[in-house]
Enzyme design. Structure first.
Site, short mmCIF file in Angstrom:
data_model
loop_
_atom_site.label_atom_id
_atom_site.label_comp_id
_atom_site.label_asym_id
_atom_site.label_seq_id
_atom_site.Cartn_x
_atom_site.Cartn_y
_atom_site.Cartn_z
N CYS A 1 -4.48 6.24 -4.53
CA CYS A 1 -3.88 4.90 -4.52
C CYS A 1 -2.41 5.07 -4.91
CB CYS A 1 -4.61 3.99 -5.49
SG CYS A 1 -4.00 2.30 -5.50
N HIS B 1 -2.40 -4.05 -10.85
CA HIS B 1 -3.08 -2.84 -11.31
C HIS B 1 -3.39 -2.93 -12.80
CE1 HIS B 1 -2.18 -0.73 -7.55
NE2 HIS B 1 -1.07 -1.42 -7.57
N CYS C 1 0.88 -1.18 0.00
CA CYS C 1 0.00 0.00 0.00
C CYS C 1 0.91 1.23 0.00
CB CYS C 1 -0.89 -0.01 1.24
SG CYS C 1 -1.98 1.42 1.34
N GLY D 1 -1.14 2.43 -7.14
CA GLY D 1 -1.84 2.64 -8.42
C GLY D 1 -1.21 3.77 -9.22
N GLU E 1 -10.41 0.53 -6.00
CA GLU E 1 -9.42 -0.36 -5.39
C GLU E 1 -9.98 -1.76 -5.10
OE1 GLU E 1 -6.86 0.52 -2.21
OE2 GLU E 1 -6.62 2.63 -2.77
N1 LIG Z 1 -6.42 -2.12 -2.45
C1 LIG Z 1 -5.01 -2.44 -2.72
C2 LIG Z 1 -4.15 -2.16 -1.47
C3 LIG Z 1 -4.06 -0.68 -1.12
C4 LIG Z 1 -3.39 0.09 -2.21
C5 LIG Z 1 -3.54 1.60 -2.14
N2 LIG Z 1 -4.37 2.12 -1.09
C6 LIG Z 1 -2.19 2.27 -2.16
O1 LIG Z 1 -2.04 3.39 -1.65
O2 LIG Z 1 -1.26 1.68 -2.79
C7 LIG Z 1 -4.88 -3.91 -3.09
O3 LIG Z 1 -5.71 -4.72 -2.64
O4 LIG Z 1 -3.91 -4.21 -3.81
#
Ligand SMILES: N[C@H](CCC[C@H](N)C(=O)O)C(=O)O
Length: 286
Positions: free
Chosen positions: A230, A172, A74, A233, A221
């Site tokens: 994100c 992603h 994250c 992301g 997400e």
């Molecule tokens: N939902 C994402 C994790 C959090 C990613 C995002 N909040 C960030 O800041 O990178 C996943 O399941 O891969």
């Protein structure tokens, strides 16, 4: 249990300092504590923990989406873990090494006037864009001339989405569009997140280019739905845009919650720079 509510440009999580507290069932706790009506509210739960014995790192991050699923990484969260570890006196090293599901990452940070962490640059490591390693299943998509770009179809409506697939430890799919605000993310997001081509589900990003070094993006997400930002992301968006010949290796990304700078450097690593913010602390009844 003591918690700290923090956010990285609006991507907000409930943080627990695992050097002081023990969280027995984080998957269950994430779903309850992240609820924005019956809990503290957030995009999930993030634990600051001691690094594993055999790992050369100052501490460890574990991250759980609001549906309770654990992710490898994250980006907005790891900046806040750096802040929590430093500001609570757990780790003073700068740069700081944090163990994550994407490996041990190195974070360099600046302090504000009160000596608290304000801005953090994360070495996110090397992006992965070999389809089978993201992972995606090419048999459920239409291939294109580019090995990392595929066409996804909704069988019920016939809608088509051309997406570039990049992993930052977590997966992603990036879709380039002329106007991100014209996208019905609530309807399209979950259908893409759960598309048969994505064995581990997928984080979905719609991106509009203003110039070769400036984009606006919106995100659905995996495990959390629409978020204000994100970090992994935005990193994947930068890489996808370079692979598709749309942007430079260094870009400014505008996300609904704020801005991030992404820089895919000559060493092959992607560097993400952004803020980390503490909002409040609280006590969660056991
Ligand atoms: N939902 C994402 C994790 C959090 C990613 C995002 N909040 C960030 O800041 O990178 C996943 O399941 O891969």
């Amino acid at each position: 249990m003591q918690f700290t509510k923090m956010h990285g440009i609006g991507n907000d999580y409930v943080y627990v300092n695992g050097f002081e507290e023990t969280v027995e069932q984080p998957e269950e706790l994430a779903q309850v504590i992240a609820d924005r009506h019956f809990g503290v509210g957030g995009d999930g739960l993030i634990l600051l923990l001691p690094a594993d014995k055999d790992v050369e790192a100052d501490c460890r991050m574990r991250m759980f989406n609001s549906d309770g699923s654990e992710s490898e990484m994250c980006g907005n969260g790891v900046r806040c873990v750096c802040k929590l570890a430093h500001d609570r006196g757990v780790v003073k090293a700068n740069p700081m090494k944090i163990q994550t599901g994407a490996g041990v990452l190195t974070l360099a940070y600046t302090l504000d006037d009160e000596g608290m962490v304000s801005e953090v640059t994360v070495d996110m490591g090397e992006p992965i864009y070999v389809a089978e390693q993201v992972p995606v299943l090419p048999k459920h998509m239409k291939e294109t001339d580019e090995p990392h770009t595929f066409v996804l179809e909704f069988l019920d409506t016939g809608e088509l989405f051309t997406a570039t697939m990049v992993s930052m430890g977590n997966p992603h799919a990036t879709i380039f569009v002329p106007d991100v605000h014209a996208i019905d993310l609530e309807r399209i997001g979950p259908k893409l997140e759960n598309h048969p081509a994505f064995p581990n589900r997928m984080n979905i990003h719609f991106v509009q280019h203003h110039s070769p070094d400036e984009v606006t993006m919106r995100t659905w997400e995996r495990g959390s739905g629409i978020t204000l930002a994100c970090g992994t992301g935005a990193s994947a968006v930068c890489v996808s845009g370079v692979l598709d010949g749309r942007n430079d290796k260094k870009i400014l990304a505008h996300l609904p919650g704020g801005d991030l700078t992404l820089d895919w450097r000559e060493d092959g690593h992607l560097y993400m720079t952004g803020t980390a913010t503490e909002v409040f602390r609280g006590d969660w009844p056991e």
